[in-house]
Scaffold this active site. Structure first.
Site, PDB file in Angstrom:
ATOM      1  N   ASN A   9      19.909   0.243   4.254  1.00  0.00           N
ATOM      2  CA  ASN A   9      18.856   0.531   3.379  1.00  0.00           C
ATOM      3  C   ASN A   9      17.777   1.095   4.323  1.00  0.00           C
ATOM      4  O   ASN A   9      17.038   0.094   5.014  1.00  0.00           O
ATOM      5  CB  ASN A   9      18.341  -0.431   2.566  1.00  0.00           C
ATOM      6  CG  ASN A   9      17.287  -0.156   1.558  1.00  0.00           C
ATOM      7  OD1 ASN A   9      16.552   0.824   1.500  1.00  0.00           O
ATOM      8  ND2 ASN A   9      16.674  -1.240   0.991  1.00  0.00           N
ATOM      9  N   LYS A  11      14.987   2.264   3.467  1.00  0.00           N
ATOM     10  CA  LYS A  11      13.543   1.919   2.744  1.00  0.00           C
ATOM     11  C   LYS A  11      13.090   3.403   2.939  1.00  0.00           C
ATOM     12  O   LYS A  11      13.429   4.406   3.164  1.00  0.00           O
ATOM     13  CB  LYS A  11      13.022   0.838   3.332  1.00  0.00           C
ATOM     14  CG  LYS A  11      14.084  -0.380   2.925  1.00  0.00           C
ATOM     15  CD  LYS A  11      13.147  -1.749   3.297  1.00  0.00           C
ATOM     16  CE  LYS A  11      14.305  -2.787   2.837  1.00  0.00           C
ATOM     17  NZ  LYS A  11      13.512  -4.157   3.010  1.00  0.00           N
ATOM     18  N   HIS A  94      16.376  -3.603  -6.243  1.00  0.00           N
ATOM     19  CA  HIS A  94      15.900  -4.054  -5.063  1.00  0.00           C
ATOM     20  C   HIS A  94      14.684  -4.916  -5.020  1.00  0.00           C
ATOM     21  O   HIS A  94      13.840  -4.457  -6.066  1.00  0.00           O
ATOM     22  CB  HIS A  94      15.583  -2.738  -4.074  1.00  0.00           C
ATOM     23  CG  HIS A  94      15.616  -3.481  -2.572  1.00  0.00           C
ATOM     24  ND1 HIS A  94      14.464  -4.313  -2.226  1.00  0.00           N
ATOM     25  CD2 HIS A  94      16.305  -3.559  -1.562  1.00  0.00           C
ATOM     26  CE1 HIS A  94      14.342  -4.534  -1.095  1.00  0.00           C
ATOM     27  NE2 HIS A  94      15.459  -4.205  -0.482  1.00  0.00           N
ATOM     28  N   GLU A  96      12.076  -5.182  -3.821  1.00  0.00           N
ATOM     29  CA  GLU A  96      10.830  -4.304  -3.569  1.00  0.00           C
ATOM     30  C   GLU A  96      10.623  -3.390  -4.902  1.00  0.00           C
ATOM     31  O   GLU A  96       9.338  -3.437  -5.126  1.00  0.00           O
ATOM     32  CB  GLU A  96      11.084  -3.386  -2.437  1.00  0.00           C
ATOM     33  CG  GLU A  96      10.850  -4.377  -1.098  1.00  0.00           C
ATOM     34  CD  GLU A  96      11.581  -3.829   0.169  1.00  0.00           C
ATOM     35  OE1 GLU A  96      11.998  -2.602   0.036  1.00  0.00           O
ATOM     36  OE2 GLU A  96      11.706  -4.604   1.052  1.00  0.00           O
ATOM     37  N   GLU A 166      20.191 -10.948  -1.982  1.00  0.00           N
ATOM     38  CA  GLU A 166      19.172 -10.502  -0.955  1.00  0.00           C
ATOM     39  C   GLU A 166      17.972 -11.703  -1.384  1.00  0.00           C
ATOM     40  O   GLU A 166      17.201 -11.328  -2.273  1.00  0.00           O
ATOM     41  CB  GLU A 166      18.429  -9.197  -1.021  1.00  0.00           C
ATOM     42  CG  GLU A 166      19.613  -7.880  -0.472  1.00  0.00           C
ATOM     43  CD  GLU A 166      18.872  -6.815  -0.102  1.00  0.00           C
ATOM     44  OE1 GLU A 166      19.373  -6.553   0.988  1.00  0.00           O
ATOM     45  OE2 GLU A 166      18.078  -6.585  -0.758  1.00  0.00           O
ATOM     46  N   GLY A 172      12.853  -8.890   5.528  1.00  0.00           N
ATOM     47  CA  GLY A 172      11.974  -8.394   6.613  1.00  0.00           C
ATOM     48  C   GLY A 172      11.214  -9.356   7.074  1.00  0.00           C
ATOM     49  O   GLY A 172      10.196  -8.756   7.828  1.00  0.00           O
ATOM     50  N   SER A 211      17.413  -9.748   6.807  1.00  0.00           N
ATOM     51  CA  SER A 211      17.361  -9.838   8.181  1.00  0.00           C
ATOM     52  C   SER A 211      18.617  -9.844   8.912  1.00  0.00           C
ATOM     53  O   SER A 211      18.872 -10.646   9.675  1.00  0.00           O
ATOM     54  CB  SER A 211      16.219 -11.115   8.799  1.00  0.00           C
ATOM     55  OG  SER A 211      15.092 -10.835   8.167  1.00  0.00           O
TER      56      SER A 211
HETATM   57  P1  13P Z   1      15.981  -6.428   6.241  1.00  0.00           P
HETATM   58  O1  13P Z   1      17.348  -6.455   6.965  1.00  0.00           O
HETATM   59  O2  13P Z   1      14.872  -5.295   7.063  1.00  0.00           O
HETATM   60  O3  13P Z   1      15.494  -7.912   6.227  1.00  0.00           O
HETATM   61  O4  13P Z   1      15.894  -5.841   4.833  1.00  0.00           O
HETATM   62  C1  13P Z   1      16.993  -6.174   3.886  1.00  0.00           C
HETATM   63  C2  13P Z   1      16.929  -5.385   2.941  1.00  0.00           C
HETATM   64  O5  13P Z   1      15.889  -5.428   2.080  1.00  0.00           O
HETATM   65  C3  13P Z   1      18.067  -4.328   2.439  1.00  0.00           C
HETATM   66  O6  13P Z   1      17.825  -3.843   1.287  1.00  0.00           O
END
Ligand code: 13P
Length: 248
Positions: A9, A11, A94, A96, A166, A172, A211
């Site tokens: 992803n 982002k 997601h 976010e 997640e 992150g 992560s």
């Molecule tokens: P990170 O791997 O940067 O923690 O992000 C995970 C994520 O949100 C994947 O959709």
């Protein structure tokens, strides 16, 4: 036997130049990769990625979608448009999107439906915040998120869905769930699905995200109910991403 899936992803991280470098780098190292590998690109780059991955085993995904087929929805992108660029996957729900753009479980379930109606595989994300985990609410939160989809679409929909657990506190942050923490929630999700249909629960791929990197992917994906990863930061460098892809 469930297939291992590793999805990147990106982002909101991309430029024409970095997309070129990243995709060519991934393609150069795919020979010994057995997992299903997906890259979820920002909308403006779907066309570029589509062209770069032609005739390769790499699959394309988008990061969100609108539930409507077309019409006056300024700034939005439909499942049909995503399909038009050769994508086979789309991230839905997601954290976010849930926290920053107000997407609740009812809307997320409708998005899962829009994806399935258009033969896109939703990478359907669920997970709790740190506050919710500390309050002992992880299972209640994940159940509510999953039950919203079952309520709208029935358990059979999971034949076409990939779930991604997640935990928000691990996204992150560099803090990864331990294999025990992750496996615990993955097993809970599978049991929840099994309460409706054993066979479907057994077939549903459940990815871990938060992560995950080249250093910890091995022990996470080795867990019985962890069928791959949804990778953020570590999907932006070809060699890091490939190392995770090679685990499966
Ligand atoms: P990170 O791997 O940067 O923690 O992000 C995970 C994520 O949100 C994947 O959709």
């Amino acid at each position: 036997m469930r297939k291992t899936i590793v999805a990147g992803n990106w982002k909101m991280n991309a430029s024409k130049e970095t997309v070129n470098t990243l995709i060519l780098g991934i393609l150069a190292g795919m020979d010994d990769v057995k997992s299903e590998v997906v890259v979820c690109a920002p909308f403006p780059y779907l066309s570029q990625v589509e062209a770069l991955i032609t005739h390769s085993q790499l699959k394309l995904g988008a990061q969100s979608l609108n539930i409507n087929a077309d019409g006056a929805f300024t700034g939005e992108v439909s499942a049909e448009m995503i399909k038009d660029f050769g994508a086979q996957y789309v991230i839905v729900g997601h954290s976010e999107r849930r926290s920053l753009y107000g997407e609740n479980s009812t809307l997320v379930a409708e998005k899962v439906k829009a994806a399935l109606d258009n033969d896109l595989t939703p990478l359907f994300c669920v997970g709790e915040t740190l506050e919710q985990r500390e309050a002992g609410a992880t299972e209640a939160v994940v159940s509510e998120q999953i039950n919203a989809v079952i309520d709208l679409l029935g358990i059979d929909a999971f034949l076409g869905i990939v779930v991604a657990y997640e935990p928000v506190w691990a996204i992150g942050t560099g803090v990864t769930a331990t294999p025990e923490q992750a496996q615990g929630v993955h097993a809970f999700i599978r049991q929840l699905l099994a309460g409706y249909d054993d066979g479907i629960a057994d077939m549903t791929a459940i990815l871990y995200g938060g992560s995950m990197n080249a250093g910890n992917a091995n022990e996470l994906i080795a867990c019985e109910d962890i069928d791959g990863g949804l990778i953020g930061g570590a999907s932006l460098k070809a060699e890091d991403f490939l190392q995770i892809c090679r685990v499966g």
